[in-house]
Write a protein that holds these residues in place. Structure first.
Motif, mmCIF file in Angstrom:
data_model
loop_
_atom_site.group_PDB
_atom_site.id
_atom_site.type_symbol
_atom_site.label_atom_id
_atom_site.label_comp_id
_atom_site.label_asym_id
_atom_site.label_seq_id
_atom_site.Cartn_x
_atom_site.Cartn_y
_atom_site.Cartn_z
ATOM 1 N N SER A 1 0.831 -1.207 0.000
ATOM 2 C CA SER A 1 0.000 0.000 0.000
ATOM 3 C C SER A 1 0.863 1.254 0.000
ATOM 4 O O SER A 1 0.475 2.284 -0.533
ATOM 5 N N GLU A 2 2.042 1.150 0.598
ATOM 6 C CA GLU A 2 2.993 2.263 0.586
ATOM 7 C C GLU A 2 4.364 1.710 0.232
ATOM 8 O O GLU A 2 4.891 0.856 0.964
ATOM 9 N N PRO A 3 4.951 2.139 -0.897
ATOM 10 C CA PRO A 3 6.310 1.703 -1.219
ATOM 11 C C PRO A 3 7.268 2.090 -0.083
ATOM 12 O O PRO A 3 7.117 3.152 0.531
ATOM 13 N N LEU A 4 8.227 1.215 0.188
ATOM 14 C CA LEU A 4 9.112 1.415 1.330
ATOM 15 C C LEU A 4 10.556 1.647 0.902
ATOM 16 O O LEU A 4 11.036 1.013 -0.038
ATOM 17 N N THR A 5 11.234 2.514 1.620
ATOM 18 C CA THR A 5 12.675 2.617 1.436
ATOM 19 C C THR A 5 13.283 1.330 1.981
ATOM 20 O O THR A 5 12.644 0.600 2.757
ATOM 21 N N LEU A 6 14.503 1.053 1.592
ATOM 22 C CA LEU A 6 15.165 -0.148 2.113
ATOM 23 C C LEU A 6 15.245 -0.099 3.632
ATOM 24 O O LEU A 6 15.014 -1.096 4.308
ATOM 25 N N LYS A 7 15.554 1.069 4.168
ATOM 26 C CA LYS A 7 15.691 1.224 5.623
ATOM 27 C C LYS A 7 14.367 0.933 6.332
ATOM 28 O O LYS A 7 14.340 0.277 7.369
ATOM 29 N N LYS A 8 13.249 1.415 5.770
ATOM 30 C CA LYS A 8 11.941 1.140 6.379
ATOM 31 C C LYS A 8 11.545 -0.319 6.221
ATOM 32 O O LYS A 8 10.911 -0.890 7.089
ATOM 33 N N PHE A 9 11.921 -0.927 5.102
ATOM 34 C CA PHE A 9 11.599 -2.336 4.886
ATOM 35 C C PHE A 9 12.349 -3.206 5.888
ATOM 36 O O PHE A 9 11.773 -4.102 6.497
ATOM 37 N N ASP A 10 13.652 -2.951 6.037
ATOM 38 C CA ASP A 10 14.492 -3.729 6.962
ATOM 39 C C ASP A 10 15.722 -2.893 7.281
ATOM 40 O O ASP A 10 16.585 -2.709 6.420
ATOM 41 N N HIS A 11 15.796 -2.408 8.492
ATOM 42 C CA HIS A 11 16.878 -1.490 8.864
ATOM 43 C C HIS A 11 18.270 -2.126 8.784
ATOM 44 O O HIS A 11 19.272 -1.427 8.806
ATOM 45 N N THR A 12 18.342 -3.453 8.655
ATOM 46 C CA THR A 12 19.652 -4.114 8.566
ATOM 47 C C THR A 12 20.204 -4.133 7.140
ATOM 48 O O THR A 12 21.380 -4.423 6.944
ATOM 49 N N ILE A 13 19.352 -3.831 6.145
ATOM 50 C CA ILE A 13 19.822 -3.808 4.753
ATOM 51 C C ILE A 13 20.503 -2.471 4.495
ATOM 52 O O ILE A 13 19.893 -1.415 4.620
#
Length: 124
Positions: A101-113
């Motif tokens: 529903s909302e595209p995510l930055t890599l950091k928001k998707f998984d802060h370890t990436i």
């Protein structure tokens, strides 16, 4: 197992429109991957959704083209250029694509990436 694939935005759009039902790669996963998380590369640079891997085809490029051309989402010239001098082609069949529903930055998707995968990365 889940993996994240980096896919160019123009191809992500074709996946969303149902024009591209196969994602082409030169290297096959070493682990069994059942779900692909899609990172649309720059300039977009966001994680946009995910899909189930319904099948993985592995064969000579011309054989793969014959099996996938209707929903390849790329031209024959693009396909041939991508697999130039390759003996093997891999086609990942896309099914059940779910758009976030909302595209995510890599950091928001998984802060370890720390950075987008060059081709793919396995996810925990």
């Amino acid at each position: 197992m889940r993996a994240m694939l980096s896919i160019k935005p123009e191809f992500v759009k074709k996946i969303l429109l149902g024009q591209k039902k196969f994602e082409f790669r030169k290297v096959l996963f070493k682990q069994k991957v059942t779900t692909i998380v899609v990172y649309a590369t720059k300039p977009y640079g966001k994680v946009v959704g995910e899909f189930d891997v319904s099948n993985i085809l592995e064969d000579a490029p011309q054989s793969i083209w014959k099996q996938t051309s209707k929903y390849a989402g790329v031209s024959k010239a693009f396909f041939d250029d991508y697999y130039y001098k390759s003996e093997k082609a891999i086609a990942i069949e896309i099914s059940n694509f779910v758009t976030y529903s909302e595209p995510l930055t890599l950091k928001k998707f998984d802060h370890t990436i720390k950075s987008a995968p060059q081709s793919f990365m396995y996810l925990q």
